[in-house]
Design an enzyme around this catalytic site. Structure first.
Site, PDB file in Angstrom:
ATOM      1  N   ASP B 344       0.883  -1.134   0.000  1.00 22.11           N
ATOM      2  CA  ASP B 344       0.000   0.000   0.000  1.00 22.11           C
ATOM      3  C   ASP B 344       0.938   1.205   0.000  1.00 22.11           C
ATOM      4  O   ASP B 344       1.946   1.191   0.676  1.00 22.11           O
ATOM      5  CB  ASP B 344      -0.807  -0.055   1.300  1.00 22.11           C
ATOM      6  CG  ASP B 344      -1.921   0.941   1.303  1.00 22.11           C
ATOM      7  OD1 ASP B 344      -2.276   1.410   0.213  1.00 22.11           O
ATOM      8  OD2 ASP B 344      -2.422   1.241   2.394  1.00 22.11           O
ATOM      9  N   ASP B 533      -0.385  -0.530   6.322  1.00 17.75           N
ATOM     10  CA  ASP B 533      -0.193   0.048   7.648  1.00 17.75           C
ATOM     11  C   ASP B 533      -1.323  -0.365   8.589  1.00 17.75           C
ATOM     12  O   ASP B 533      -1.403   0.106   9.711  1.00 17.75           O
ATOM     13  CB  ASP B 533      -0.059   1.570   7.579  1.00 17.75           C
ATOM     14  CG  ASP B 533      -1.271   2.214   6.959  1.00 17.75           C
ATOM     15  OD1 ASP B 533      -2.233   1.490   6.630  1.00 17.75           O
ATOM     16  OD2 ASP B 533      -1.272   3.450   6.810  1.00 17.75           O
ATOM     17  N   ASP B 537      -7.110  -1.819   5.879  1.00 20.75           N
ATOM     18  CA  ASP B 537      -6.787  -2.873   4.916  1.00 20.75           C
ATOM     19  C   ASP B 537      -6.835  -4.283   5.503  1.00 20.75           C
ATOM     20  O   ASP B 537      -6.264  -5.196   4.962  1.00 20.75           O
ATOM     21  CB  ASP B 537      -5.475  -2.603   4.161  1.00 20.75           C
ATOM     22  CG  ASP B 537      -4.382  -2.116   5.084  1.00 20.75           C
ATOM     23  OD1 ASP B 537      -4.545  -2.294   6.284  1.00 20.75           O
ATOM     24  OD2 ASP B 537      -3.377  -1.578   4.588  1.00 20.75           O
TER      25      ASP B 537
END
Lengths: 72, 651
Positions: B344, B533, B537
């Site tokens: 990401d 992080d 997600d």
């Protein structure tokens, strides 16, 4: 229901494997895992008969490795 | 946790081994010098040495004998105690047989030595596993024992952390562990987060700052308002994770336990055949029975069975010392094969904040920054903040600031007019400006109708990103970035970092789809890791083969959804984890190959009569000790910096 028990005096890695196989064969046990390094037994078994199954687990383990105690 | 390096049981056994060893050597040397078999005359000459060695045998082996008997009663036949007893009692029987039939008296010493070595090996195994467990238990040191609860009347009471409720106030004295997650109400101090994140730099905390359980308060007393109950706090989550790690077994472990299951009965069967068939043919019973007994000594699978989980355990332990939590041996094993890393972008590859990336023309940098800071110093916009932060000095006041939405800011003071904003602002004021072609947000600065320069504001790439991506690429991994940025920005960033691929213009919910697509196209043995992080997600972390959450401290969802957690927000952990995984797997393979090879070699050598029982003992205990020592190498030192110039080396 999944529960984790501490094992005392589990001294041999092969015994841990044998205990695991023996426990997995008990009726009502969905999943069992004996960790030699972690000195733990994690067991997933039929909730309604859990105590009964655990009695059987203790009996089976005493047979495989009498020195090892399951802390319930 | 006991402070002493030896457990009581280990100590007791060590004393017993030393006594038996001293006694054995005394008898052994006396035997060699004056020949004990010659003390008594006649056919009963063997009785004297037999009795002496029997004493040693019983001292060192009474527990093995007892367990063997007990286990046979329980129906456990192929058990190491039983095998050792058969082998050593067999050797005794052979020696007696030789004595009775009037041959040269020998073999008693061998039987004792086998059992003695066996016990030394067992002791070493117990010591090594205990030590290894303790190294992981070092991490358990983060478990707080108590909390200083401030009661309503102002008195302070030591209570169990689990009794503290959300909203309670606790005191944390210097030197104490933070027992629960919370917010500082009063006091400033520094916290040692090393046990938690592997970060050696202490962290400053001030009122309204978060404190995380498991850190150690260093300098002064803090009053903290509890935000999470104990079972929910960081420390509990991490401990649970580490404790569960040993339950997830790797393929290598399963292979080895399965191997052990068949290995022992097969070797015992062959031993029986080896004793009976050639014995019947040649009628030389003592030779063949002796060879068969050597077989039994090697038939214990212990070296293998113990060294593999020990290696994984050491690997997980080594990683945890660097603030990398791996949720199980299976993930460590799989991570070694990881060859596709999906990142990401924001917060993972980049810091997720805005910073001045370029000032042009460079020779006017100070001037440009100064003017821009005057115009922007009052604004709360992240871009304005980044400019003020970069300038870092006080700006003169007295300017009247006018915010023109969608354009920028105009600052005026006594005829001095500053323009600070985008290209539209410049164009509307008829100022000729040099366009900044870089990717990001551009701020142009003009003074009194003349163009001064421009600032390029971009999301800052983390300082370690390039090196880490470089190391991963050098390991021939694919590195792919997922981002919501447009194509141009994404391409630019990907090139700058050295990524092998990128997917741009993604909405947050598209991330899962993209990962699904990558998963669908990968080959069977490819392993896809997603690095995020942990914010929003969780689904992607769960869907990918290995989910890696960064900066896991304080984010429960991320810790739960991921398979590897980097406690420190530092990408270098990925390259480090990869190196640890590689070393662990190399050692696991070495141990499997080495142990099996030595055992098979000794089996063959003893079958043809080249190896004696002494060598067979080495095949059992010696191999175990070597394998364990090898496994403990995993828990060595690793450098945290990526290794770029030496691909293929794991040190």
């Amino acid at each position: 229901m999944k529960k984790i028990f501490r094992l005392e005096d589990l001294d041999c890695a092969n015994c841990a494997a044998k205990m695991e196989r023996a426990i997995q064969k008990i009726g009502g046990v969905n999943e069992a895992n004996v960790s030699f390094m972690g000195q733990r037994l994690s067991i997933d078994a039929d909730e309604s008969r859990f105590e009964e199954i655990m009695d059987e687990v203790v009996r089976v383990c005493r047979k495989v490795e009498p020195d090892c105690k399951i802390i319930r | 946790m006991k402070r002493s390096s030896l457990s009581r049981k280990d100590k007791k056994n060590l004393v017993r081994i030393l006594i038996a060893l001293a006694l054995f050597l005394a008898i052994f040397i006396t035997d060699k010098v004056i020949v004990l078999g010659g003390v008594l005359e006649g056919p009963a000459a063997w009785v004297f040495p037999f009795c002496l060695y029997l004493v040693v045998y019983l001292i060192i082996g009474y527990d093995v004998l007892w367990r063997a008997v007990r286990n046979i009663l329980h129906g456990q036949v192929f058990d190491e105690n039983f095998l050792m007893c058969v082998a050593t009692l067999g050797a005794f029987a052979l020696a007696i047989y030789r004595g009775v039939t009037g041959q040269e008296i020998e073999g008693f010493d061998e039987a004792c030595a086998v059992l003695l070595f066996y016990q030394i090996g067992e002791w070493f195994q117990s010591y090594a596993t205990g030590k290894s467990r303790k190294s992981i238990a070092g991490l358990m040191d983060i478990r707080p024992d108590y909390a200083n609860l401030v009661k309503e009347d102002g008195s302070v009471e030591k209570v169990d952390p689990s009794e503290v409720k959300v909203g309670d106030t606790i005191l944390i004295n210097p030197g104490e562990k933070v027992p629960l997650d919370g917010v500082v109400a009063k006091g400033t101090s520094t916290l040692d987060t090393k046990a938690l994140t592997g970060e050696s730099l202490p962290r400053d905390v001030a009122p309204d700052g978060d404190v995380i359980s498991g850190c150690v308060n260093l300098t002064s007393q803090l009053t903290v308002r509890v935000e999470k109950e104990f079972y929910d706090s960081t420390v509990s989550k991490i401990l649970e994770l580490v404790e569960n790690a040993a339950d997830q077994k790797s393929k290598a472990e399963n292979f080895i336990t399965k191997f052990a299951k068949y290995y022992t009965p097969i070797v015992c069967g062959v031993a029986l055949l080896l004793a009976v068939i050639p014995g019947l043919i040649t009628m030389d019973w003592s030779t063949w029975v002796y060879r068969a007994l050597s077989f039994l000594v090697v038939s214990c699978p212990c070296a293998l069975v113990i060294s593999i989980p020990l290696s994984f355990f050491a690997g997980i332990g080594a990683a945890s010392r660097y603030g990398i939590l791996i949720k199980g041996s299976n993930y460590l094993e799989k991570f070694n094969q990881a060859n596709t890393f999906v990142f990401d972008k924001t917060g993972t590859l980049t810091k997720g904040n805005f910073a001045v990336a370029r000032i042009s023309p460079e020779e006017n940098a100070d001037d440009i920054l100064h003017l821009a800071a005057i115009a922007e110093h009052d604004s709360n916009h992240p871009i304005a903040k980044s400019i003020v932060a970069r300038y870092g000095k006080q700006t003169e006041s007295g300017y009247t600031l006018t915010n023109i939405a969608g354009r920028g800011i105009v600052a005026e003071k006594e005829g001095d007019v500053l323009l600070c904003g985008n290209g539209k602002l410049m164009a509307e004021h008829g100022i000729a400006y040099t366009e900044e072609a870089g990717v990001g947000t551009v701020v142009y600065v003009a003074r009194n109708g003349a163009f001064v320069g421009s600032l390029l504001i971009a999301d800052e790439i983390k300082p370690e990103t390039r090196k880490v991506i470089g190391e991963l690429n050098a390991m021939s991994c694919k590195t792919i970035m997922l981002t919501g940025d447009n194509e141009a920005i994404a391409k630019n960033v990907a090139q700058e970092i050295g990524l092998t691929g990128y997917k741009a213009s993604l909405l947050p919910q598209n991330k899962v789809e993209e990962v699904e697509k990558l998963l669908a196209h990968k080959k069977q043995k490819d392993v896809l890791c997603f690095v995020g992080d942990g914010i929003n997600d969780a689904p992607v972390l769960m869907r990918s083969d290995i989910g890696i959450a960064m900066g896991g401290v304080g984010s429960d969802a991320a810790i739960e959804a991921s398979d590897i957690v980097l406690m420190k927000d530092d990408l270098r952990g990925i390259a480090l984890a990869k190196r640890i995984a590689r070393k662990t797997m190399a050692i696991v393979t070495q141990n499997i190959v080495f142990s099996i090879a030595v055992k098979v070699a000794i089996l063959i050598l003893s079958a043809v009569g080249i190896a004696n029982m002494w060598l067979a003992v080495f095949g059992d205990v010696g191999v175990a000790v070597i394998a364990i020592l090898n496994a403990m190498r995993v828990n060595g030192k690793y450098t945290t910096d990526p290794i770029r110039d030496r691909p293929g080396t794991a040190r």
